[in-house]
Design a protein around this motif. Structure first.
Motif, mmCIF file in Angstrom:
data_model
loop_
_atom_site.group_PDB
_atom_site.id
_atom_site.type_symbol
_atom_site.label_atom_id
_atom_site.label_comp_id
_atom_site.label_asym_id
_atom_site.label_seq_id
_atom_site.Cartn_x
_atom_site.Cartn_y
_atom_site.Cartn_z
ATOM 1 N N LEU A 102 0.818 -1.215 0.000
ATOM 2 C CA LEU A 102 0.000 0.000 0.000
ATOM 3 C C LEU A 102 0.852 1.265 0.000
ATOM 4 O O LEU A 102 0.491 2.260 -0.624
ATOM 5 N N GLY A 103 1.981 1.240 0.724
ATOM 6 C CA GLY A 103 2.817 2.423 0.799
ATOM 7 C C GLY A 103 2.108 3.567 1.509
ATOM 8 O O GLY A 103 0.959 3.441 1.955
ATOM 9 N N VAL A 104 2.776 4.705 1.595
ATOM 10 C CA VAL A 104 2.193 5.871 2.263
ATOM 11 C C VAL A 104 0.957 6.388 1.521
ATOM 12 O O VAL A 104 -0.069 6.676 2.159
ATOM 13 N N PRO A 105 0.963 6.509 0.187
ATOM 14 C CA PRO A 105 -0.246 6.973 -0.506
ATOM 15 C C PRO A 105 -1.454 6.072 -0.261
ATOM 16 O O PRO A 105 -2.575 6.560 -0.062
ATOM 17 N N GLY A 106 -1.234 4.764 -0.269
ATOM 18 C CA GLY A 106 -2.331 3.835 -0.049
ATOM 19 C C GLY A 106 -2.909 3.944 1.344
ATOM 20 O O GLY A 106 -4.140 3.915 1.533
ATOM 21 N N ILE A 107 -2.029 4.082 2.340
ATOM 22 C CA ILE A 107 -2.513 4.166 3.720
ATOM 23 C C ILE A 107 -3.223 5.493 3.953
ATOM 24 O O ILE A 107 -4.194 5.581 4.716
ATOM 25 N N ASN A 108 -2.772 6.548 3.293
ATOM 26 C CA ASN A 108 -3.459 7.837 3.405
ATOM 27 C C ASN A 108 -4.878 7.756 2.853
ATOM 28 O O ASN A 108 -5.829 8.268 3.454
ATOM 29 N N THR A 109 -5.012 7.105 1.704
ATOM 30 C CA THR A 109 -6.337 6.929 1.099
ATOM 31 C C THR A 109 -7.258 6.138 2.009
ATOM 32 O O THR A 109 -8.430 6.492 2.199
ATOM 33 N N LEU A 110 -6.731 5.055 2.580
ATOM 34 C CA LEU A 110 -7.525 4.217 3.482
ATOM 35 C C LEU A 110 -7.958 5.002 4.716
ATOM 36 O O LEU A 110 -9.129 4.960 5.116
ATOM 37 N N CYS A 111 -7.028 5.723 5.325
ATOM 38 C CA CYS A 111 -7.334 6.460 6.554
ATOM 39 C C CYS A 111 -8.362 7.561 6.314
ATOM 40 O O CYS A 111 -9.230 7.803 7.164
ATOM 41 N N ASN A 112 -8.271 8.227 5.192
ATOM 42 C CA ASN A 112 -9.237 9.286 4.887
ATOM 43 C C ASN A 112 -10.662 8.746 4.836
ATOM 44 O O ASN A 112 -11.608 9.407 5.269
ATOM 45 N N SER A 113 -10.814 7.522 4.310
ATOM 46 C CA SER A 113 -12.150 6.921 4.246
ATOM 47 C C SER A 113 -12.610 6.416 5.598
ATOM 48 O O SER A 113 -13.787 6.545 5.960
ATOM 49 N N LEU A 114 -11.697 5.853 6.364
ATOM 50 C CA LEU A 114 -12.066 5.297 7.666
ATOM 51 C C LEU A 114 -12.409 6.369 8.696
ATOM 52 O O LEU A 114 -12.956 6.059 9.756
ATOM 53 N N LEU A 115 -12.117 7.600 8.405
ATOM 54 C CA LEU A 115 -12.563 8.690 9.275
ATOM 55 C C LEU A 115 -14.084 8.712 9.382
ATOM 56 O O LEU A 115 -14.640 9.190 10.383
ATOM 57 N N HIS A 116 -14.749 8.172 8.365
ATOM 58 C CA HIS A 116 -16.212 8.195 8.320
ATOM 59 C C HIS A 116 -16.818 6.839 8.689
ATOM 60 O O HIS A 116 -18.040 6.711 8.702
ATOM 61 N N ASN A 117 -15.982 5.847 8.949
ATOM 62 C CA ASN A 117 -16.473 4.509 9.275
ATOM 63 C C ASN A 117 -16.688 4.386 10.779
ATOM 64 O O ASN A 117 -15.850 4.816 11.569
ATOM 65 N N THR A 118 -17.798 3.764 11.178
ATOM 66 C CA THR A 118 -18.124 3.673 12.610
ATOM 67 C C THR A 118 -18.304 2.247 13.101
ATOM 68 O O THR A 118 -18.819 2.019 14.202
ATOM 69 N N THR A 119 -17.875 1.250 12.306
ATOM 70 C CA THR A 119 -18.065 -0.142 12.727
ATOM 71 C C THR A 119 -16.774 -0.953 12.786
ATOM 72 O O THR A 119 -16.693 -1.918 13.542
#
Length: 404
Positions: free
Chosen positions: A192-209
């Motif tokens: 994933l590298g840094v770009p991949g993890i950034n993309t994932l984290c940005n989406s998980l900011l809105h995940n609640t489960t």
């Protein structure tokens, strides 16, 4: 009567609930007998590892799966199922409503097969799906995203070892943004590298489960800070895997320091795996772990703690004092003269010993006992101040593990 039929009849008669066969090629006769076993038996778990279920074998094996109401776990790792095998599997899964866990680990699933499997999303009643090491590659990310969007039961998804990269994790991240079912996700070893993890984290900011996330072996490096910033806002994630994300020949301890400082004392965040991120002999590491454990007693840290340097120093000092008898050793008089380099290590061990339900599992009783033995004899000129209650607590800890 065929020996396979005899064996299956015996398994039915004995009420066997689990069948695991590893490394044995399934002949046509064995597959047919296994099919009969699944029909009317109490089998709850079936695992066929490297059984070479090519051709129509998987169709024969699962012919009665659509009417089976007892099988809960099906594992078919490393069977080279191919497109035909996936077709037969999907046909059964779309009808069966009782199977809960499916593992297809190690089956090289091409895009056509993955598309077929994920298109069954609305009909799948699975709660756990493992597609580990299936060589999904970046194009597979879109199909996994479709599965997450359409399925209404999946709670655990394993995707390690698929080289999804940034292109593959992007659609998955978008699907996770609004997903309200998944609680466990394994994305380890996906480049994933840094770009991949950034993309994932940005989406998980809105995940609640999502509660458990594993991003080990993804060449994240400094991207660990992005995960910390995610955890500041996302209060649902309780466990995270960061194993083996240190860039070659670079220290990651300062980054981990920042990680722990950012997440602070969060009672709901209990487990982090940071194995293989510390350079051997990194003297700053014990201080970091000690500080984290002192600030959050709910925290469990999985990490290989290396005592080589401290133990070797202990041995040197022990050899100098090998004439001292433990029976006549004045504990309280000498604890305060221990070398200060041991202070944090002793406190660290004490914290571990006072957390019997912890998942650290860093030390065996023998290791702890031996290490305290080194420390007891480790006399040095430098002084540090401990009150008697602290010393007595440490002695009580030692006696608990080594009462002789």
């Amino acid at each position: 009567m065929d020996i396979n039929d005899t064996l299956c009849g015996l398994l039915k008669e004995r009420g066997i609930t689990s069948v695991i066969i590893k490394g044995r090629q399934m002949t046509d006769e064995m597959v047919l007998a296994m099919n009969k076993l699944l029909n009317g038996s109490k089998i709850c778990l079936l695992e066929l590892f490297e059984a070479q279920l090519q051709g129509n074998k998987i169709d024969v094996l699962l012919h009665n799966l659509h009417t089976n109401i007892t099988l809960k776990i099906l594992r078919l790792p490393y069977n080279d199922l191919g497109i035909e095998g996936i077709k037969h599997l999907c046909g059964s899964l779309s009808i069966n409503k009782t199977l809960q866990e499916l593992s297809l680990e190690g089956n090289e699933i091409e895009e056509e097969s993955l598309s077929l499997l994920c298109s069954c999303g609305p009909d799948l009643c699975l709660t756990s799906l493992s597609l580990a090491n299936c060589n999904l590659q970046p194009p597979g990310g879109t199909h996994i995203a479709n599965l997450l969007k359409s399925n209404t039961t999946l709670k655990s998804l394993g995707l390690p070892g698929n080289e999804l990269k940034l292109e593959g994790i992007t659609p998955i991240s978008q699907a996770l943004r609004n997903n309200t079912l998944l609680t466990s996700l394994d994305l380890s070893n996906n480049l994933l590298g840094v770009p991949g993890i950034n993309t994932l984290c940005n989406s998980l900011l809105h995940n609640t489960t999502l509660q458990t996330l594993d991003v080990a072996s993804n060449q994240i490096g400094e991207g660990i800070i992005e995960i910390a910033q995610l955890l500041v806002f996302n209060k649902t994630i309780q466990s995270i895997g960061l194993r083996d994300n240190r860039p070659p020949r670079k220290r990651l301890t300062p980054t981990l320091w920042k990680f722990f400082q950012l997440i602070g004392n969060r009672p709901t965040f209990t487990t982090v795996n940071i194995r293989k991120n510390i350079l051997p002999g990194d003297g700053e590491y014990p201080s970091m772990i000690l500080t984290v454990l002192k600030n959050n007693y709910m925290f469990h840290i999985h990490q290989d703690f290396v005592f080589d340097r401290l133990c070797s120093e202990g041995f040197k000092l022990f050899n100098k004092m090998n004439q001292v008898k433990r029976a006549s050793f004045d504990w309280l008089a000498h604890w305060s003269t221990l070398d200060s380099s041991f202070q944090e290590t002793i406190l660290f061990l004490t914290l571990i010993s006072n957390k019997p339900s912890s998942s650290l599992s860093l030390l065996t009783k023998d290791t702890l006992s031996h290490f305290f033995s080194y420390l007891i004899f480790a006399m040095a000129p430098r002084q540090f101040n401990w009150d008697n209650s602290k010393i007595q607590s440490l002695i009580a800890t030692y006696c608990h593990y080594n009462p002789q």
